[in-house]
Scaffold this motif. Structure first.
Motif, mmCIF file in Angstrom:
data_model
loop_
_atom_site.group_PDB
_atom_site.id
_atom_site.type_symbol
_atom_site.label_atom_id
_atom_site.label_comp_id
_atom_site.label_asym_id
_atom_site.label_seq_id
_atom_site.Cartn_x
_atom_site.Cartn_y
_atom_site.Cartn_z
ATOM 1 N N UNK A 27 0.824 -1.203 0.000
ATOM 2 C CA UNK A 27 0.000 0.000 0.000
ATOM 3 C C UNK A 27 0.859 1.254 0.000
ATOM 4 N N UNK A 28 0.334 2.310 -0.561
ATOM 5 C CA UNK A 28 0.975 3.626 -0.537
ATOM 6 C C UNK A 28 -0.146 4.651 -0.579
ATOM 7 N N UNK A 29 0.234 5.943 -0.551
ATOM 8 C CA UNK A 29 -0.796 6.983 -0.636
ATOM 9 C C UNK A 29 -0.342 8.133 -1.515
ATOM 10 N N UNK A 30 -1.215 8.505 -2.437
ATOM 11 C CA UNK A 30 -0.940 9.575 -3.409
ATOM 12 C C UNK A 30 -1.940 10.715 -3.213
ATOM 13 N N UNK A 31 -1.585 11.927 -3.688
ATOM 14 C CA UNK A 31 -2.432 13.092 -3.407
ATOM 15 C C UNK A 31 -3.869 13.001 -3.916
ATOM 16 N N UNK A 86 2.098 15.388 -0.413
ATOM 17 C CA UNK A 86 3.169 14.390 -0.461
ATOM 18 C C UNK A 86 2.648 13.054 -0.993
ATOM 19 N N UNK A 110 3.109 9.257 0.065
ATOM 20 C CA UNK A 110 3.626 8.383 1.121
ATOM 21 C C UNK A 110 4.008 7.070 0.444
ATOM 22 N N UNK A 159 5.596 3.173 -0.153
ATOM 23 C CA UNK A 159 5.208 1.922 0.516
ATOM 24 C C UNK A 159 5.899 1.693 1.872
ATOM 25 N N UNK A 164 4.358 4.062 4.288
ATOM 26 C CA UNK A 164 2.955 3.728 4.517
ATOM 27 C C UNK A 164 2.817 2.488 5.398
ATOM 28 N N UNK A 202 -2.343 18.304 2.192
ATOM 29 C CA UNK A 202 -3.218 17.174 2.499
ATOM 30 C C UNK A 202 -2.484 16.278 3.485
#
Lengths: 492, 492
Positions: free
Chosen positions: A63-67, B35, B37, B39, B42, B168
């Motif tokens: 998993x990761x997180x993008x804007x 940003x 995040x 892997x 995260x 964010x």
């Protein structure tokens, strides 16, 4: 409690809307098209998330997180994708409010805080993610990238319905990058299979695996795999999609890698997602006129125990017996709730837990204590039986497993009896109107015919099933030659 | 691998920025202030989420989900809250893009798709949630509402830094409603204690529990509880807040309940949150010039095993020994990775895992196999020892527990030696400049003095510690009487 639920035969659509609200799954919010997912509904979604997340990790994804935001210039880089989503985008244009001089105590958008470039609230994240992947990929050693994101997305739908179509929804979106076309295709197929496995074995929802036609394909994809489910009213619901993106996004965002021979090549991509729409599929696959029916895998409460008593002394004796049973059930991994509220009568509790779809209800009164029994009721069949308390915990555990299987079998039986092969257009229309469900028919492969059939019947091609046999046939509408049957249906 | 990491003494701020990127935690995106995040970062956040979620549920809370957008009229209902966030809001004004006639293939905002009412992207969700609670609360029997949400929020910060301040960010926000003032205060304190417990016992970050001054309080709260941590450069970082909202939001959104006597009363509220900012606190509490140092509780990989070999035969023999060790460690719940990449040398691997903060590194070569030993290195102390393979798994498991404790003790020691009691303003400035850390000083309780001290020194009042003794004193700045010391510091 009085349920006052519209029945399915009266008005299926109304039944659905009422049930979602009355079973405490979700409600409309004060924001146009956006829903509030209530704790009971969210607890079911959390169970879906946990299982999917486990399956994604098991297949090598992280998993990761993008804007949340996509600058307009980035959004428009992949033209087909941009065109596909441009008409339903929420656009941020300003970054500040100020006091409104004309309305004391009120705020207005500050015209001096206009963004140089507008930001699109992500309707899907290919653009932002591929613009990031450009920095992550130099060599074939950096591939594959196998990444998933749990996120909210926004698509400005004009007509919304709880879970099925909302302006904001929750989903997961996988985005992978590969060195070869073959690997990317295998990944798209792998994730379609993960979704099918999840739908069938965890949610007890039978699905057809297939390919979308060009018309129904994801904007920017070369191929869209899907899983299609059939609801109780004979309408289909797309429950998940997995896209082979070819090199479209790699080209749009200039994502290249040096292969083992040192030659620069564009990366191959996939993306795949399922959303809170699955909550709608869940409701419309299993539930009945008494309310929600939950497969044990998804039930926040699997077993509810209701005491039947008149005196405090009776309640105390019942509570002692329940304490033992509860401990035994928890040891077996069963989620159990003892509904010992004194403010409500047993009949009210029975109706409430029926409405909320708790798979097994146990009732116990003084007579049961005397006889060493419990009354065990199944939500799915609405049947009751009296069982000896000896070995009851193991019995319940096995019963839950059986209910999970039975729900799938029942839904499968319904689905299988609602796939009709038709060979002429009059029959097509007749079956669609009188019986509904999937119609398996030959189609000449043109978008024009697809469009005409849709205009005349509201049925769309849900997919070309992966297991469709090669057979010589003629298009149900034009009579032109065809080699495979497509699956048509009206759809959510 | 060559780390080329700026040292902390050279430039703490640069060290932090580089480390976050090089350790693969996060990076800046193509969207201003937002940003990505990554892997590895995260995976750490997921561990925080899982533990916090467990703690919230254990204290009776349920998760739910509320809309991303807040209509402007709803946003401005609680005036102080609106005023506090109005200056940094992302505002959605349109819901569609269209083809730009002047720029073929490009898009523009469609002026015909202007929203009747602007939508604010939530900077925090009190407004939308309290507008929903109005429909959920009629009687005292509906209370308390104990709800948490995991979500993204947006605050348009002008100067951003990865994790510490981003436009964010991800967080959880608890929003509870209660029948009495006392219950709500108890809830605020309970959640502050949950946060302190989490920070100290899970993240190994010592914190001071305290109350914010009126100036630093959450906009719309009657009281803000906080936990304050101290970073290695002597600056404080607010790691979590819990607000007693009084009846402010209940009044703004007309949320009333019938009490046991049938009388209508306004509901009492709390809200509380921690965010991805905790990732910054984690980095700046434990890490060193070699890279990240992770407490075992938060490490995605707790143990890395690096083989030292020249021949394939040696690697095979090592792999067999590692397979046994890995199985034993996994049985004990330890997360382990065997770094058998053939593309990198051991020295590169050592440096990489040091940079990424893996708590324990095991190296094993042919000599170790002969002697029945493993080389065990601790990331936190950068020390190595040779241990017999007999009982090694249990030893490693205990070592991880010890590292978790040692990291907390080390951070606590640093924090404790950086709380300085001062009694005059010259000393205040001197300690702040030369030593940094928390300054415990008397303050006359006025916002004016607080502001002047801030202007002159950049130090703010981080909190009035809950355990501050009542003592007669005089304000370090004005000489006016004071009964309690406040904790001042420069802060992130």
């Amino acid at each position: 409690m009085s349920k006052n639920l519209t029945t399915r035969s009266e008005d299926y659509s109304k039944w659905y809307n009422e049930l979602v609200v009355k079973a405490d799954l979700a409600e409309n919010s004060g924001v146009r098209g956006c829903m509030v997912i209530k704790p009971y509904g969210y607890a079911i979604w959390e169970k879906m998330q946990a299982e999917l997340d486990r399956m994604f990790k098991e297949t090598g994804h992280q998993n990761a997180y993008f804007p949340l935001f996509v600058p307009k210039s980035m959004f428009e880089a992949e033209e087909k994708n941009a065109e596909g989503f441009a008409k339903e985008c929420a656009v941020v244009t300003h970054y500040r409010l100020k006091n409104d001089p004309d309305r004391p105590g009120k705020l207005m958008v500050d015209p001096n805080a206009k963004l140089e470039e507008e930001l699109i609230v992500r309707p899907t994240s290919e653009a932002i993610i591929w613009s990031t992947y450009k920095g992550w990929v130099q060599s074939y050693r950096d591939l594959p990238l196998l990444i998933n994101q749990w996120a909210n997305v926004v698509r400005w739908e004009m007509r919304t319905r709880l879970f099925l179509r909302t302006a904001e929804f929750l989903w997961q979106e996988g985005h992978t990058a590969h060195a070869t076309r073959q690997e990317a295709i295998e990944e798209s197929e792998r994730m379609m299979n993960v979704y099918a496995d999840f739908a069938q074995n965890f949610m007890a929802i039978p699905v057809v695996k297939g390919l979308k036609t060009e018309t129904e394909r994801f904007a920017g994809a070369e191929e869209t795999y899907c899983i299609e489910a059939l609801m109780q009213d004979g309408k289909a619901l797309q429950a998940g999609t997995s896209h082979f993106l070819g090199q479209n996004f790699a080209q749009a965002f200039d994502v290249k890698f040096a292969n083992a021979e040192g030659k620069q090549e564009y990366v191959w991509g996939t993306s795949w997602g399922v959303s809170t729409r699955l909550m709608g599929a869940l409701v419309m696959t299993h539930s009945d006129d008494q309310g929600l029916v939950l497969p044990p895998n998804l039930a926040p409460i699997q077993v509810v125990i209701v005491p039947i008593y008149k005196t405090d002394e009776q309640l105390n004796a019942i509570s002692d017996a329940v304490a033992v049973l509860t401990t035994d059930l928890k040891k077996l991994g069963v989620t159990v709730k003892f509904d010992n509220r004194t403010t409500q009568k047993p009949g009210f509790k029975f109706a409430e837990w029926e409405l909320k779809g708790v798979p097994v209800r146990i009732a116990v009164g003084p007579k049961d204590l005397e006889n060493g029994t419990f009354e065990v009721a199944r939500r799915d069949t609405l049947t009751k039986e009296t069982k000896p308390s000896d070995g009851i915990a193991v019995y319940i555990k096995e019963l839950l497993d059986q209910i999970q299987i039975d729900l799938f079998e029942k839904a499968l039986e319904y689905r299988n009896t609602h796939v009709t092969e038709v060979n002429d257009f009059e029959e097509f229309k007749k079956v669609l109107e009188e019986k509904g469900g999937f119609i398996s028919a030959h189609w000449d492969g043109t978008a024009e015919t697809e469009e005409k059939i849709k205009d005349l019947t509201k049925a769309t091609i849900r997919c070309i099933p992966l297991d469709a046999k090669e057979e010589a046939g003629t298009c149900v509408f034009t009579g032109n030659p065809s080699t495979k049957r497509a699956l048509f249906a009206k759809a959510y």
